[in-house]
Design an enzyme around this catalytic site. Sequence first.
Site, short mmCIF file in Angstrom:
data_model
loop_
_atom_site.label_atom_id
_atom_site.label_comp_id
_atom_site.label_asym_id
_atom_site.label_seq_id
_atom_site.Cartn_x
_atom_site.Cartn_y
_atom_site.Cartn_z
CG HIS A 163 42.49 48.49 43.54
ND1 HIS A 163 43.56 48.99 44.00
CD2 HIS A 163 43.05 48.07 42.40
CE1 HIS A 163 44.76 48.89 43.49
NE2 HIS A 163 44.44 48.32 42.26
CG HIS A 188 43.89 45.30 37.72
ND1 HIS A 188 44.66 46.46 37.41
CD2 HIS A 188 44.07 45.35 39.29
CE1 HIS A 188 45.28 46.90 38.34
NE2 HIS A 188 44.98 46.41 39.51
NE ARG A 230 44.75 41.41 34.53
CZ ARG A 230 45.70 42.37 35.27
NH1 ARG A 230 46.18 43.75 35.29
NH2 ARG A 230 45.98 41.55 36.47
CG ASP A 238 47.12 50.11 40.63
OD1 ASP A 238 47.76 49.93 41.72
OD2 ASP A 238 46.26 49.17 40.28
CG ASP A 297 44.82 44.81 43.43
OD1 ASP A 297 44.75 45.11 42.48
OD2 ASP A 297 45.87 44.61 44.07
CG HIS A 334 47.32 37.46 35.97
ND1 HIS A 334 47.72 38.40 35.02
CD2 HIS A 334 47.67 38.26 37.20
CE1 HIS A 334 48.36 39.41 35.56
NE2 HIS A 334 48.11 39.49 36.93
N GLY A 359 48.98 39.18 41.25
CA GLY A 359 47.77 39.27 41.32
C GLY A 359 46.65 38.22 41.60
ZN LIG Z 1 48.36 48.33 42.87
#
Ligand SMILES: [Zn+2]
Length: 422
Positions: A61, A63, A65, A152, A302, A306, A321
Site C-alpha cells: 500500500h 502512494h 503521487r 483506494d 499506506d 504530502h 495521510g
Molecule cells: Zn485507503
Amino acid sequence: MPELLIKNGLVIDPERGEARLDILLSGGKIRRAARGIVPRPGLEVFDASGLWVFPGFIDAHVHAREPGAEESETILSAASAAAAGGVTSILLMPNTFPPLATPALLKKYCRRAAGAAVNVYFSAAATAGRAGRRAGNLAALKAAGAAAFTDDGSCLPRALLPRLIGTAAALGRPLLDHPEEFALTGAGAAHSRAAARLGLAGIPEKAEWLAVLRGVLAASFAGPLHLQHLSLAASVAALRLAKERGWPVTAETCPHYFALSERDIKRDDADFKMKPPLRADADRLAVLRGLADGTIDIVASDHAPHSALLKARGFKSAPFGVIGLETLAPLCVTRLVLAGVLSGRRLAQLLSANPARLLGLKAKGSLRPGADADLTVIDPVRQKRVPAAFVSKSANTPFKGMKLRGWPALTVVAGKIVYRAA
Ligand SMILES: [Zn+2]
C-alpha cells in the site's frame, strides 16, 4: 551476473522459522541457504553477524503521487525510499491525478518505473475513471500491467462489489477495498474523541466497520476481497468471524494503528492526520491481537506523502495521510517482535510471504532456493531516532523523534545491493 554471500545472519524464514545460515545469491536468485558456505575468491561477502535476514519486505500500500503531485513524491523517489526502508517491492495505488484508470496511462507509468531501485507494481482503478459509477475494463488494465485493482481513497461502490470481485478473481488479480462509508465520514478529520479535543468534526467508527461488514458479506458469496488499512477492534472482529467461516477475505493494517492511538494527538499537528484516523487504545490493542493470532494478514505502510506546505494547513484542512516506507521495518521490529507481541517468523509472514501471496508473486516472499534474490537485512540492536528528513520527498510522519530499533542494514533486490546503512 553479480554474486553475493550473506554470512552469519539469523535467517528468518516465513515457512521454517529461524536458523543461523549463510545465503548465497547469484543470477538474481537465491541459490543456497546453508551453514558455513565457503566463499570462492572474488565473491562479494556481507557479514550479517548479529543481524536478521528476511525475505524482502513487500509493501502492498504505497502512494507515489505521480502523476499529479510530483513535488510530494515520484515513482522513483518512492522506490528509493522503499530501498532505504528495507522494502524490496511496492504496490502503488491508483488515486493519482489523473487516476491510473486507463491502459495507456498505466503503460506509461510502468515504463517510468523501469529504472526504480526496487520492484514496482501498479494497481489500477477498479471503476471507470475511478469515479465509482461503473466497473472499469479490468481485462484491458491487466493486459496493460495492473497487478491489482482498487479505488483506494474511495470505497468500492456497494452495487458493483460482487461483480468487481468476480471479474478480478477471473483475471487472477486481487481486488482491494478502502473500507469507508463516505456519507458517514462527512467533514470528519479525526477519531471522535481527538476531534472533540481539537474542536473538529469526528469520523465515526461505523464509517469503517459498516464498509468492512459489507465487504466481508460480499466476499462470502462472490469471492476473494482484500480489505485495506483496518484500524478498529470491530473490524478485526468482523474479519475473524469471516475467516472462521472460511470466507475468502484478507486484510492489512498499518504501523500507526498498532503503534499510536488518538491519545497521541497532543496538539493541532496534521502529521497525525490520516484515514482511517488514529483510534482508541482498545482498538490499537485489538489490532495487535489480530496481527499475533493470524486474523490480520499483512502490514503495509499506506505511505501517503504530502508536502510540508499542505500539512501546515493544520488538522482541519490538511490532506489525510502519513509517510511510512522508511519507518515500516523499525516500527514492526520494535513494537511487534522486540515487544514480544509476535515472532520474527510471523513478521516475515506479515511483511513478505502474505503480501507475495496476495499479489500472486510466486518467486517472492520466500527464502527457498530458486526464489528471487530480494532480501531485507535488519539490525535489531542499534537504536536510532526517527529523523526529520527522509529519502522520500516528504516528511509528514507522526513518528518524528521516536527511538526505535530494527532499522535496515542492507536491502537487496534481484541480488543487487540497493541500500546499505552507513
Ligand atoms: Zn485507503
